[in-house]
Design a protein around this motif. Structure first.
Motif, PDB file in Angstrom:
ATOM      1  N   UNK A  28       0.790  -1.234   0.000  1.00  0.00           N
ATOM      2  CA  UNK A  28       0.000   0.000   0.000  1.00  0.00           C
ATOM      3  C   UNK A  28       0.823   1.285   0.000  1.00  0.00           C
ATOM      4  N   UNK A  29       2.133   1.163   0.244  1.00  0.00           N
ATOM      5  CA  UNK A  29       2.987   2.353   0.190  1.00  0.00           C
ATOM      6  C   UNK A  29       3.867   2.293  -1.061  1.00  0.00           C
ATOM      7  N   UNK A  30       3.466   1.462  -2.026  1.00  0.00           N
ATOM      8  CA  UNK A  30       4.172   1.352  -3.312  1.00  0.00           C
ATOM      9  C   UNK A  30       5.644   1.014  -3.108  1.00  0.00           C
ATOM     10  N   UNK A  31       5.883  -0.066  -2.329  1.00  0.00           N
ATOM     11  CA  UNK A  31       7.248  -0.519  -2.049  1.00  0.00           C
ATOM     12  C   UNK A  31       8.101   0.597  -1.454  1.00  0.00           C
ATOM     13  N   UNK A  32       7.488   1.438  -0.638  1.00  0.00           N
ATOM     14  CA  UNK A  32       8.203   2.507   0.042  1.00  0.00           C
ATOM     15  C   UNK A  32       8.245   3.821  -0.700  1.00  0.00           C
ATOM     16  N   UNK A  33       7.784   3.845  -1.954  1.00  0.00           N
ATOM     17  CA  UNK A  33       7.872   5.074  -2.751  1.00  0.00           C
ATOM     18  C   UNK A  33       6.973   6.183  -2.209  1.00  0.00           C
ATOM     19  N   UNK A  34       5.937   5.821  -1.430  1.00  0.00           N
ATOM     20  CA  UNK A  34       5.043   6.814  -0.853  1.00  0.00           C
ATOM     21  C   UNK A  34       5.342   7.054   0.632  1.00  0.00           C
TER      22      UNK A  34
END
Length: 347
Positions: free
Chosen positions: A213-219
């Motif tokens: 849900x955090x786009x593999x940490x991108x968000x």
């Protein structure tokens, strides 16, 4: 912790659940982490202490090692902790070592049970669509596993809308147990699920669980346009999922996430999680982490209440365009929309 029913089932799941994608660290999963032993146990206990009652894994995570590590930890924990696992991906070189056939699913379920040290799996997902196996065979295999007591509920993951509906029709026509959930990728950056998958879930009563849900940490706020690949991140180690097709749009979303987070004095990741938890049909969001502090920070997301102004600014920067026939329906069908229609305009 808060709990929601999983679709139209009677099962209550924590709104934040734990992912074990990083347990084991074999093969390509080494780019994420290689948690095991005391480290993995501490992370599990951290989540359980925050009220998490659902832990997610899969037979192909580190070639089964994730299940094995999780099983060893849970052997001395509350037996009512819910476990979700999956099968479908290739796990060997043989011609039947992948797919959603009756042969493959039953064998892989039994293997997973041994690794987990359990007599049942609470939620068992078909990990990916298999266009070469009749859906009737797949749904019959899942029904068999449910009737044998080896799984409690069945779900799917990474399906399209028509593939889910075909599966639901096959199960209902034969009076098999149907999918009660789907596990999907869904974030502020990746909102494609709003075209078909979320409306279908509302209409058909499927509880949605969300992976990455955090786009593999991108968000998370750690990646910025100035440092697009943060040191020590999985991207720095070669991980390429999920795909980002418009980097400029990603950084605009991160900018707004950071602004909203600053107003609430929280981290950008918590805002991203809180937004996802507020979307239609979402039952639980699967979070991962490399430390107890990271898990604890993410767990605080269920207490974060975003304002209407927050939601409007997040929606403005991330809302995808209406594709056909949705743009046509928005002009001519809106007065007769049902519960599952118009989710793109429900922010």
């Amino acid at each position: 912790m808060k709990y929601r029913t999983l679709g139209r089932s009677g099962l209550k799941v924590s709104v934040l659940s734990m992912g074990t994608f990083s347990f084991g660290g074999q093969g390509p999963f080494a780019a994420i982490a290689a948690q095991s032993g005391d480290e993995a146990a501490r992370l599990v206990d951290c989540c359980l202490d925050h009220g998490v009652n659902l832990i997610d894994t899969a037979n192909m995570y580190s070639n089964g090692l994730s299940e094995e590590i999780l099983g060893g930890i849970l052997a001395s924990r509350d037996p009512d902790i819910l476990v979700s696992s999956k099968a479908r991906m290739r796990i060997g070189e043989g011609p039947n070592d992948e797919g959603a056939s009756r042969w493959h699913l039953i064998r892989e379920c039994e293997r997973s049970l041994k690794r987990l040290g359990r007599d049942h799996i609470d939620i068992y997902h078909i990990h990916e669509w298999d266009g070469q196996t009749p859906v009737e065979e797949t749904m019959e295999a899942l029904d068999t596993l449910i009737r044998q007591g080896k799984i409690r509920y069945a779900g799917c993951s990474n399906y399209t809308g028509w593939q889910i509906m075909k599966s639901l029709m096959a199960s209902e026509r034969a009076n098999f147990q149907r999918f009660v959930t789907q596990q999907i990728h869904y974030t502020l950056e990746a909102r494609e699920a709003e075209y078909e998958l979320l409306p279908l879930s509302v209409d058909q009563g499927l509880g949605v669980t969300v992976w990455s849900p955090i786009a593999a940490g991108l968000l998370s706020g750690k990646h910025t346009r100035d440092t697009p690949i943060a040191a020590g991140s999985r991207q720095a180690r070669g991980w390429s999922e999920p795909p980002i097709r418009d980097m400029a749009r990603l950084w605009r979303i991160v900018d707004v996430l950071t602004e909203v987070a600053a107003r609430h004095e929280v981290e950008a990741a918590q805002v991203a999680l809180a937004w996802t938890l507020g979307r239609p049909a979402v039952s639980s969001v699967i979070v991962g982490g490399t430390s107890e502090a990271q898990f604890a920070a993410n767990m605080a997301a269920f207490d974060l209440e975003l304002t209407d102004a927050d939601l409007a600014s997040l929606d403005e920067v991330s809302r995808p365009p209406l594709i056909y026939p949705l743009w046509h329906q928005s002009q001519f069908a809106a007065p007769r929309y049902g519960a599952g229609d118009g989710i793109l305009k429900s922010s």
